[in-house]
Design an enzyme around this catalytic site. Structure first.
Site, mmCIF file in Angstrom:
data_model
loop_
_atom_site.group_PDB
_atom_site.id
_atom_site.type_symbol
_atom_site.label_atom_id
_atom_site.label_comp_id
_atom_site.label_asym_id
_atom_site.label_seq_id
_atom_site.Cartn_x
_atom_site.Cartn_y
_atom_site.Cartn_z
ATOM 1 N N SER A 240 0.841 -1.286 -0.046
ATOM 2 C CA SER A 240 -0.055 0.091 -0.059
ATOM 3 C C SER A 240 0.981 1.244 0.018
ATOM 4 O O SER A 240 2.096 1.172 0.232
ATOM 5 C CB SER A 240 -0.765 0.003 1.078
ATOM 6 O OG SER A 240 0.065 0.245 2.349
ATOM 7 N N LYS A 241 0.331 2.505 -0.043
ATOM 8 C CA LYS A 241 1.246 3.621 -0.244
ATOM 9 C C LYS A 241 2.093 3.739 1.197
ATOM 10 O O LYS A 241 3.258 4.192 1.079
ATOM 11 C CB LYS A 241 -0.123 4.547 -0.210
ATOM 12 C CG LYS A 241 -0.525 5.357 -1.204
ATOM 13 C CD LYS A 241 0.129 6.705 -1.548
ATOM 14 C CE LYS A 241 0.261 6.904 -2.850
ATOM 15 N NZ LYS A 241 -1.097 7.384 -3.849
ATOM 16 N N ARG A 242 1.584 3.034 2.103
ATOM 17 C CA ARG A 242 2.053 3.289 3.397
ATOM 18 C C ARG A 242 3.567 2.517 3.401
ATOM 19 O O ARG A 242 4.389 2.826 3.986
ATOM 20 C CB ARG A 242 1.281 2.645 4.710
ATOM 21 C CG ARG A 242 1.714 2.715 5.953
ATOM 22 C CD ARG A 242 0.693 2.504 7.057
ATOM 23 N NE ARG A 242 0.105 1.072 6.464
ATOM 24 C CZ ARG A 242 0.605 -0.082 6.863
ATOM 25 N NH1 ARG A 242 1.655 -0.231 7.549
ATOM 26 N NH2 ARG A 242 -0.047 -1.102 6.388
ATOM 27 N N GLY A 244 5.476 2.162 0.601
ATOM 28 C CA GLY A 244 6.282 2.606 -0.180
ATOM 29 C C GLY A 244 5.741 2.352 -1.562
ATOM 30 O O GLY A 244 6.330 2.248 -2.626
#
Ligand code: GLU
Length: 465
Positions: A240-242, A244
């Protein structure tokens, strides 16, 4: 052996994310390492979601990563007439048929199937209908998929993956408005572009079964399949975005060198013995589908940094300075002034081996970039108490007449530390503070030699009591 042709086929609905970058890299390495071709096709058939900005971002991301493609970028949308032509050929050959079922009829079929506990996969009543019975009404073209038996995807990564044909319905290849479906377009494009190896994320493995049926229906050679496991976050969960899951250009902005990024991405799901750090030329030589693992690789920033640090250390100075200036530009920072450029370049020998990223290089190379009066952080300020300042005064006087070589500076400073009964660290701390405004810096000799006598003395005098 026939020429190897691979391709990268992103949908331009967003930036080029890290997983896409890795897929592109694998295809590029595979082709380039074998004297083959690497093609780029933009899968822009979804007109609602495709944007020219996304295409630009993808091309930019690939370019930054150093992944060059052969020939023109192919637009899938531009090839829609050819896709429709193939759908009609399938119709003529009897491997596809016109289906006049309406959405309501399909829904009714599914509901009845559900109620009776049968498979809800639609089975069109038009599959074997006599064309004489065809109404003058809108229709889609469906592939006449085999209903019995199995479709086996001989995958270079996953091994043989078997699909029961009873699980695959007669997919639509041409919609009632005459537009091709994605599933048809991919096969026609890959065939026409001469793609020999399809290397892509394993989220497309199910599609491969349906796509292989189209190859078979057309009598075309099926490409070599290689479906690679997706990238997971450090915790093993879906990226996910979290974790990277960013656009590759974000990695440029974070200051990772492209060569390090290529090395790290190559190792993300592929291995060559115990080799961790390698050049792109080595990766090209070594890359093989058999080295791709079946387990999802985990994105690990510590490892990425380590890899990038090794590459910064290996880089040629001129290349490093060029890439650094591209980094400054991409991250919206001012370009280096000629003096900064000259000093940093001269200082690379003592910075390259320690920096993990470009921001890290700039921080460690601060002494080469600052101008007087040197701004100091709190620790540097604390290192400049009145005793230290008087020591610097003494040092400045001694330096004035010194010859400016390491051979002369080293004994001069050591002798002074001894005379004053100071440990060398006690002497070095205020020098670091005065020259770089920091307490963690390259060696004081390196700094003095890089910025030269006049600048060294001027910065030291700025701190005189
Ligand atoms: N356009 C697809 C995607 O972006 C890739 C299709 C393919 O590689 O066959 O996921």
């Amino acid at each position: 052996m026939a020429e190897i042709v691979t391709r990268f086929a992103p949908s331009p609905t967003g930036y080029l994310h890290i997983g896409g970058g890795r897929t592109a890299l694998f295809n590029w390495l595979y082709a380039r390492g074998r004297g083959g071709k690497f093609l780029l096709r933009i899968e822009d058939t979804d007109r609602e979601r495709s944007t020219p900005e996304a295409t630009d971002a993808i091309l930019k991301g690939l370019t930054w990563l150093g992944l060059d493609w052969d020939g023109e970028v192919v637009s899938q949308f531009d090839r829609k007439d050819r896709h429709a032509e193939v759908a009609r050929q399938m119709l003529d050959a009897g491997t596809a048929y016109k289906c006049f079922s309406t959405q309501d009829e399909i829904e009714a079929f599914r509901e009845a199937a559900r109620a009776e506990g049968r498979s809800t996969l639609f089975q069109s009543p038009w599959r074997d209908a006599d064309p004489a019975t065809h109404p003058d009404a809108p229709f889609v073209i469906r592939m006449k998929a085999p209903r019995d038996g199995q479709t086996v995807i001989a995958d270079e990564v996953q091994g043989d993956v078997t699909f029961g044909n009873d699980q695959l319905d007669d997919m639509v290849v041409l919609r009632s408005d005459g537009t091709p479906t994605y599933m048809l377009a991919v096969v026609v494009d890959d065939h026409d572009m001469g793609v020999t190896h399809v290397i892509r994320g394993d989220d497309h493995l199910n599609n491969a079964a349906r796509q292989q049926m189209v190859y078979d229906a057309m009598g075309w050679t099926v490409p070599v399949w290689a479906h690679i496991p997706l990238i997971h976050g450090a915790d093993g969960k879906k990226l996910s975005k979290r974790h990277g899951a960013l656009g590759v250009e974000e990695y440029q902005v974070m200051g990772y060198p492209a060569a390090g990024m290529r090395n790290y991405l190559a190792r993300l799901g592929w291995s060559h013995g115990d080799d961790e750090i390698f050049t792109t030329a080595q990766a090209m030589e070594w890359f093989d589908l058999s080295g791709i693992g079946r387990a999802p690789a985990r994105l690990d920033f510590k490892k990425l940094e380590h890899t990038c640090g090794q590459h910064i250390g290996m880089m040629d100075d001129a290349d490093l300075m060029r890439e650094l200036s591209a980094f400054l530009d991409a991250s919206g920072q001012p370009a280096l002034t000629p003096v900064q450029d000259e000093r940093l370049r001269a200082g690379l020998y003592c910075l390259k081996d320690r920096a993990k990223t470009f921001p890290d290089l700039l921080e460690k190379g601060r002494f080469a970039l600052v101008s007087r009066p040197v701004e100091r952080d709190d620790k540097a300020e604390a290192a400049l108490d009145s005793v230290s300042r008087s020591i610097l005064k003494d040092l400045t006087d001694r330096l004035r007449g010194a010859s400016w070589t390491r051979e002369d500076l080293e004994p001069l400073l050591t002798a002074m530390a001894e005379e004053r009964g100071l440990g060398f660290g006690k002497l070095a701390a205020p020098i670091r503070a005065a020259l770089a405004g920091r307490t963690a810096t390259p060696s004081v000799y390196d700094m003095m030699l890089v910025i030269g006598r006049d600048e060294t003395i001027a910065r030291l005098e700025d701190c005189a009591p």
